[in-house]
Every structure is written in structure tokens, then in C-alpha cells.
Design a protein around this motif. Sequence first.
Motif, PDB file in Angstrom:
ATOM      1  N   GLY A  20      45.478  66.831  19.395  1.00  0.00           N
ATOM      2  CA  GLY A  20      45.734  66.159  18.115  1.00  0.00           C
ATOM      3  C   GLY A  20      45.974  64.689  18.410  1.00  0.00           C
ATOM      4  N   GLN A  21      45.804  63.829  17.406  1.00  0.00           N
ATOM      5  CA  GLN A  21      46.067  62.398  17.631  1.00  0.00           C
ATOM      6  C   GLN A  21      47.546  62.150  17.857  1.00  0.00           C
ATOM      7  OE1 GLN A  21      43.936  60.332  18.289  1.00  0.00           O
ATOM      8  NE2 GLN A  21      42.047  60.996  17.323  1.00  0.00           N
ATOM      9  N   ASN A  22      48.376  63.054  17.355  1.00  0.00           N
ATOM     10  CA  ASN A  22      49.818  62.870  17.447  1.00  0.00           C
ATOM     11  C   ASN A  22      50.441  64.266  17.387  1.00  0.00           C
ATOM     12  OD1 ASN A  22      52.468  62.195  17.082  1.00  0.00           O
ATOM     13  ND2 ASN A  22      52.171  61.070  15.171  1.00  0.00           N
ATOM     14  N   LEU A  81      51.586  59.651  27.108  1.00  0.00           N
ATOM     15  CA  LEU A  81      52.493  58.970  26.179  1.00  0.00           C
ATOM     16  C   LEU A  81      52.078  57.495  26.060  1.00  0.00           C
ATOM     17  CD1 LEU A  81      55.247  59.726  24.684  1.00  0.00           C
ATOM     18  CD2 LEU A  81      56.383  58.580  26.586  1.00  0.00           C
ATOM     19  N   PRO A  82      51.029  57.226  25.263  1.00  0.00           N
ATOM     20  CA  PRO A  82      50.500  55.860  25.219  1.00  0.00           C
ATOM     21  C   PRO A  82      51.533  54.833  24.754  1.00  0.00           C
ATOM     22  CG  PRO A  82      48.939  57.394  24.253  1.00  0.00           C
ATOM     23  CD  PRO A  82      50.232  58.146  24.436  1.00  0.00           C
ATOM     24  N   ALA A  83      51.705  53.793  25.563  1.00  0.00           N
ATOM     25  CA  ALA A  83      52.643  52.718  25.205  1.00  0.00           C
ATOM     26  C   ALA A  83      51.905  51.637  24.414  1.00  0.00           C
ATOM     27  CB  ALA A  83      53.268  52.131  26.455  1.00  0.00           C
ATOM     28  N   GLN A  84      50.706  51.313  24.807  1.00  0.00           N
ATOM     29  CA  GLN A  84      49.833  50.240  24.251  1.00  0.00           C
ATOM     30  C   GLN A  84      50.283  48.856  24.705  1.00  0.00           C
ATOM     31  OE1 GLN A  84      47.350  51.699  23.152  1.00  0.00           O
ATOM     32  NE2 GLN A  84      47.918  53.496  21.984  1.00  0.00           N
ATOM     33  N   SER A  85      51.599  48.591  24.707  1.00  0.00           N
ATOM     34  CA  SER A  85      52.116  47.294  25.166  1.00  0.00           C
ATOM     35  C   SER A  85      53.558  47.500  25.613  1.00  0.00           C
ATOM     36  CB  SER A  85      52.077  46.275  24.027  1.00  0.00           C
ATOM     37  OG  SER A  85      52.886  45.151  24.349  1.00  0.00           O
ATOM     38  N   ASN A  94      52.127  47.735  14.833  1.00  0.00           N
ATOM     39  CA  ASN A  94      52.664  48.737  13.918  1.00  0.00           C
ATOM     40  C   ASN A  94      52.841  50.099  14.598  1.00  0.00           C
ATOM     41  OD1 ASN A  94      53.706  49.406  11.425  1.00  0.00           O
ATOM     42  ND2 ASN A  94      51.744  50.187  10.647  1.00  0.00           N
ATOM     43  N   ARG A  95      53.321  50.047  15.831  1.00  0.00           N
ATOM     44  CA  ARG A  95      53.518  51.310  16.545  1.00  0.00           C
ATOM     45  C   ARG A  95      54.822  51.998  16.134  1.00  0.00           C
ATOM     46  NH1 ARG A  95      49.842  54.365  19.084  1.00  0.00           N
ATOM     47  NH2 ARG A  95      51.231  54.888  20.796  1.00  0.00           N
ATOM     48  N   THR A  96      55.687  51.306  15.437  1.00  0.00           N
ATOM     49  CA  THR A  96      56.959  51.822  14.911  1.00  0.00           C
ATOM     50  C   THR A  96      57.974  52.236  15.991  1.00  0.00           C
ATOM     51  OG1 THR A  96      56.216  54.108  14.591  1.00  0.00           O
ATOM     52  CG2 THR A  96      55.844  52.585  12.757  1.00  0.00           C
ATOM     53  N   SER A 121      49.405  56.752  30.275  1.00  0.00           N
ATOM     54  CA  SER A 121      49.502  55.863  29.112  1.00  0.00           C
ATOM     55  C   SER A 121      48.130  55.343  28.709  1.00  0.00           C
ATOM     56  CB  SER A 121      50.404  54.681  29.467  1.00  0.00           C
ATOM     57  OG  SER A 121      50.613  53.855  28.338  1.00  0.00           O
ATOM     58  N   ASP A 122      48.080  54.775  27.500  1.00  0.00           N
ATOM     59  CA  ASP A 122      46.962  53.914  27.094  1.00  0.00           C
ATOM     60  C   ASP A 122      47.543  52.507  26.986  1.00  0.00           C
ATOM     61  OD1 ASP A 122      45.511  56.240  26.712  1.00  0.00           O
ATOM     62  OD2 ASP A 122      45.484  56.114  24.527  1.00  0.00           O
ATOM     63  N   MET A 123      46.809  51.530  27.443  1.00  0.00           N
ATOM     64  CA  MET A 123      47.274  50.139  27.331  1.00  0.00           C
ATOM     65  C   MET A 123      46.173  49.262  26.741  1.00  0.00           C
ATOM     66  SD  MET A 123      50.338  49.835  28.369  1.00  0.00           S
ATOM     67  CE  MET A 123      51.583  50.481  29.482  1.00  0.00           C
ATOM     68  N   TYR A 163      41.574  44.461  23.867  1.00  0.00           N
ATOM     69  CA  TYR A 163      41.553  44.618  22.419  1.00  0.00           C
ATOM     70  C   TYR A 163      40.162  44.316  21.860  1.00  0.00           C
ATOM     71  CZ  TYR A 163      42.318  43.720  17.488  1.00  0.00           C
ATOM     72  OH  TYR A 163      42.211  43.732  16.117  1.00  0.00           O
ATOM     73  N   SER A 164      39.712  45.201  20.979  1.00  0.00           N
ATOM     74  CA  SER A 164      38.420  45.036  20.323  1.00  0.00           C
ATOM     75  C   SER A 164      38.675  45.148  18.821  1.00  0.00           C
ATOM     76  CB  SER A 164      37.496  46.153  20.829  1.00  0.00           C
ATOM     77  OG  SER A 164      36.424  46.376  19.962  1.00  0.00           O
ATOM     78  N   GLU A 165      38.458  44.051  18.110  1.00  0.00           N
ATOM     79  CA  GLU A 165      38.769  44.069  16.673  1.00  0.00           C
ATOM     80  C   GLU A 165      37.841  45.035  15.932  1.00  0.00           C
ATOM     81  OE1 GLU A 165      39.959  40.460  14.078  1.00  0.00           O
ATOM     82  OE2 GLU A 165      37.829  40.778  13.710  1.00  0.00           O
TER      83      GLU A 165
HETATM   84  N1  SAM Z   1      46.444  58.796  18.926  1.00  0.00           N
HETATM   85  C1  SAM Z   1      46.523  58.213  20.196  1.00  0.00           C
HETATM   86  C2  SAM Z   1      47.793  57.364  20.298  1.00  0.00           C
HETATM   87  O1  SAM Z   1      48.372  56.978  19.329  1.00  0.00           O
HETATM   88  O2  SAM Z   1      48.128  57.024  21.393  1.00  0.00           O
HETATM   89  C3  SAM Z   1      45.362  57.325  20.529  1.00  0.00           C
HETATM   90  C4  SAM Z   1      44.050  57.610  20.037  1.00  0.00           C
HETATM   91  S1  SAM Z   1      42.830  56.380  20.271  1.00  0.00           S
HETATM   92  C5  SAM Z   1      41.474  57.402  19.978  1.00  0.00           C
HETATM   93  C6  SAM Z   1      42.774  56.142  22.027  1.00  0.00           C
HETATM   94  C7  SAM Z   1      43.164  54.791  22.522  1.00  0.00           C
HETATM   95  O3  SAM Z   1      42.170  53.832  22.231  1.00  0.00           O
HETATM   96  C8  SAM Z   1      44.419  54.179  21.929  1.00  0.00           C
HETATM   97  O4  SAM Z   1      45.581  54.724  22.468  1.00  0.00           O
HETATM   98  C9  SAM Z   1      44.265  52.730  22.263  1.00  0.00           C
HETATM   99  O5  SAM Z   1      44.796  52.415  23.528  1.00  0.00           O
HETATM  100  C10 SAM Z   1      42.759  52.550  22.297  1.00  0.00           C
HETATM  101  N2  SAM Z   1      42.308  51.755  21.153  1.00  0.00           N
HETATM  102  C11 SAM Z   1      42.339  52.121  19.863  1.00  0.00           C
HETATM  103  N3  SAM Z   1      41.873  51.107  19.087  1.00  0.00           N
HETATM  104  C12 SAM Z   1      41.545  50.092  19.924  1.00  0.00           C
HETATM  105  C13 SAM Z   1      41.030  48.794  19.735  1.00  0.00           C
HETATM  106  N4  SAM Z   1      40.776  48.333  18.524  1.00  0.00           N
HETATM  107  N5  SAM Z   1      40.813  48.018  20.841  1.00  0.00           N
HETATM  108  C14 SAM Z   1      41.077  48.490  22.067  1.00  0.00           C
HETATM  109  N6  SAM Z   1      41.569  49.719  22.304  1.00  0.00           N
HETATM  110  C15 SAM Z   1      41.814  50.512  21.250  1.00  0.00           C
END
Ligand code: SAM
Length: 479
Positions: free
Chosen positions: A235-237, A300-304, A314-316, A341-343, A375-377
Motif C-alpha cells: 500500500g502507499q501508506n 520508512l521514507p524520510a524524503q528530507s 507537506n509530509r506532516t 528510505s526514499d530521499m 526532484y522532478s516537478e
Molecule cells: N507512498 C510512499 C511514501 O510516502 O513514502 C511513496 C510512494 S512514491 C511512488 C515513491 C517515491 O518516489 C517517493 O517516496 C519519493 O521519494 C519519490 N518521488 C515521488 N514524487 C517525486 C518527484 N516529483 N520527484 C522525485 N521523486 C519523487
Amino acid sequence: MNPILDLDFIDNRTPEQATAAASCDTQVSKDTNTGRSRKLYIESYGCAMNFSDSEIVSSIMFEQGFDTTADIAQADLVFLNTCSIREKAEQTVRNRLGQINHYKKKKPGMMVGILGCMAERLKKSLLEEEKIVDLVVGPDAYRDLPNLINEVDGGQKAVNVLLSREETYADINPIRLNSNGVSAFISIMRGCDNMCSFCVVPFTRGRERSRDAHSIVREAEALVAQGYKEVTLLGQNVDSYKWASEDGTENVNFAQLLEMVALLSPDLRVRFSTSHPKDITDEVLYTMKKYDNICKYIHLPAQSGNSRVLELMNRTYDRAWYINRVDAIRAILGEECGISSDMIAGFCTETEEEHQDTLSLMDYVQYDYSYMFFYSERPGTLAARKLEDDIPLEVKKRRLDEIINKQRETSLARNKRDIGKVHKVLVEGTSKKSEEQLSGRNDQNKVVIFDKKHYKKGDYVNVLVHDCSVGTLFGEAID
Ligand code: SAM
Ligand code: SF4
């Protein structure tokens, strides 16, 4: 540098491993050969969720008289199940359509369909932009595929991108397309209600909904009966999984669902992905601790690592909250629990100091591995509408490089800790490099390679690890 290829340092994992934690990859359908009259070739991009959806699609198409094939040249119907998460992912699909055109020229009756997130994001415009495409189907409309195929058979183009608040495909028995016969994915929920400002998923996959807990348990049970040894709940979450029976007498949260699946068989390993730092509870951690067969590994994706950037995303949660969750994992499950993690490097307005906070968070947590992107907009997201994508590409790439190098250091350091210890490994097949060696994973999701001896796919083997690289442990089976 290409962020998808940057995952290469962990690339000696099997495709199943590479996708188990929502990484980026491509999967192709396999030959089913049951004598159906037409053939479906399905290529899936992106996350494990898409791979799981392709198995649902194959099941629906099987009922319509389609076998799957691994050879696109044999196909009557070609589906690309697409990803929109980064611009690069969409570009890959567009390039692939160019190649598919060659096959279609040789076999003019071949139908081509775009499924998944790109279909949902671009809708009808895909038909105008990509002339080769005959049908466009969003992630919640797969039950309508038989009708849509009929329309195309009748000479029309067909589109269904309606999102649903209820669809979970709970009753569909997926055809395992890429399974090694040992591990399988089970979708436990769909969509996402979070609104991370960088992310296109809430727009392409719709509102979050949880699948009937009993249908999940039944699917896991059927897999056990077929000899599967591992399931990954997707699941996404996953931590916000919440299902209630229609009469309201039953309520199941994620910790309870984990327990229900773990209780099916002590021989069945249970994994899950993805955990959200704002939602992961101590109850989940204690449930993991209680059952030996729930793998001690958390994505456990941190992102930053910086609180201001996390707020813009808006990761809350903020850095302190994230660290508190990591501390809880260590306190309840110990140092051995794997964490990944995802970063994202170079999010809008990120300063050098804020980027350093990401590196220092990585030092603190000591991730076993990470999926790392710049980051990819994405059009339509909150960030695209409200924030300026102001970090130059070369700065994004340099920061991403620094994140990757940091991860390589910590992956190696974490792997070195495993040397001299015995790991319970579930064998997934022969090693890519030698027929004489087997490859499997330990509890923490790490690849372990060892000499075959008398062991085979699907066995649990105790392996004494004596060496490691950044992405792999090497050892010897002990009887
Ligand atoms: N639901 C998962 C979460 O909240 O961690 C993530 C799902 S997303 C399919 C997988 C990963 O893609 C994200 O955790 C993020 O690191 C990355 N991602 C999503 N949008 C992005 C963007 N616009 N630019 C770069 N990476 C992105
Ligand atoms: Fe995207 Fe955030 Fe939902 Fe993950 S939690 S799918 S990053 S919106």
C-alpha cells in the motif's frame, strides 16, 4: 546522472527484491500457454503496486480469452502499465511506444493500451499525442477492460479513467506474472489520502481505500497452499490501513492485519511496504516483535532531513518526529532491524544547509539502503502550483550524488556488522553470477549469496556470513 539508474548499487538483488520496497523497475509478462485464442503482452513500470495491478489485469484478460506472453512479437494486445512519478518515467514509456510501433507495423491488428498512472494523468490526450495507442485505462477501471477491448475490436478507440472510492479488486485472483514461486505481492489498499506536495499519486490513484481483511487473508492462504513462502503486503501508506465490516462488528487496523497474516503459517514470511513516518505506530512495531515470521525490516521514507523542507513537502512530520520513530524502532526491534528510505535531492528552495540535514539524518539512522531521486516537478501537484522549481539541475545532481555516496558508506557499514553472524535465508533461486550458488534474502531484506550444496529454491537455510559488498552478503550454509 539518471536517478533511476542510480539504484545500480543495489542492483544485484532479484527483480522481486528490487521492487519489494517500491523502487523503480520494469517487469514483463511471462508465457502462460493455456490454449487461449489471443495473447496479451504486458510491460509494467514503476512501483510494486503497478506490478501487482498487472497481475489483476492479466486475470481479468484471462477470463476474456487471453493468455499472457513474454514475446511482444506474438502479442495480439500490448499493455504498458505506466508510472508518472517522475518525468523520466513518462519519457521512458513514450520512447517505448516508438519501438512498439515497429511491431505494430508488422502486425497491424495488434492493439496497444496504456494503463496505470500515465493513463490517469493524461487521459484522452494520450490518444491524440500517441497515435499508436488504442485504449487508455486508469487504475480503477480495469474491470471495464472487456468492454473497452470490444470497442477497440469494433474499430473504436476506448478510454476509461474514472477513479473509484470503493474499488479494491478484492475478489480477483491475480495471475502471478513475475513470481519466482517463492514470494508474492498482495495489495491491501489502493490510492492515497496524503497530499505530499511533490507527488502525483493522489491524482493518479485516487482516494485511499482498504481492502476487505478476509479477502487478503484468503489470498495469502491460497499462496501458502501453492507453496509460496513469502508475501509482501502493499500500500502507499500501509499504516493507515483500516477496514470495517459492513455491519460494523469488525474493525481491523494494520497491526491486526499483520497478525492475521502472520498467524497463517510460521513458515510464511510476511513483509510490507510502504510505512509512513506520521502513521507508523508502536502497536505495529510490537506486532513485528511478537512474530518471528514478520520480517524485521521497515521501508520508512524520510524524503528530507530538514524540517522546513519537510513542511514544504507537506509530509506532516518534522525531523524530530522522524527521529522519534526511528528511536522507537531501535528500542522495540533493536539495532538489527533493517530500515530503508526514499530521499529527494534538490526540492524547491532547499539550501545547502538543509541538504546537509538530509546527510546528517542518514548518518543518524544508518539506513541499510535508500531509493534516491532528484526532484522532478510533476504538473498539477501542490509543489508545481505553489512553489518554484528553483534548484539548478547540476546542483540537484550533485546533491543526489552526495546522498548516494553517503548511502553507499552506510550500506557497507551496516553489511559489515552482519559478518560473522548466522542469517536465516529464504532461497529465491540461483545466483546471477554462478549456477553453483544460490541467492536469497535474510530477514532484513538483504541479498545473501552462498554455495548451493543440496539446497534449493524455497528452502530456509542458515547461512554464516563471511564477506560483503555494498549490496550483498556472502556466506556459507551451515547444516
Ligand atoms: N507512498 C510512499 C511514501 O510516502 O513514502 C511513496 C510512494 S512514491 C511512488 C515513491 C517515491 O518516489 C517517493 O517516496 C519519493 O521519494 C519519490 N518521488 C515521488 N514524487 C517525486 C518527484 N516529483 N520527484 C522525485 N521523486 C519523487
Ligand atoms: Fe505520494 Fe505522499 Fe501518498 Fe506517498 S504518501 S504516495 S509520497 S502523496
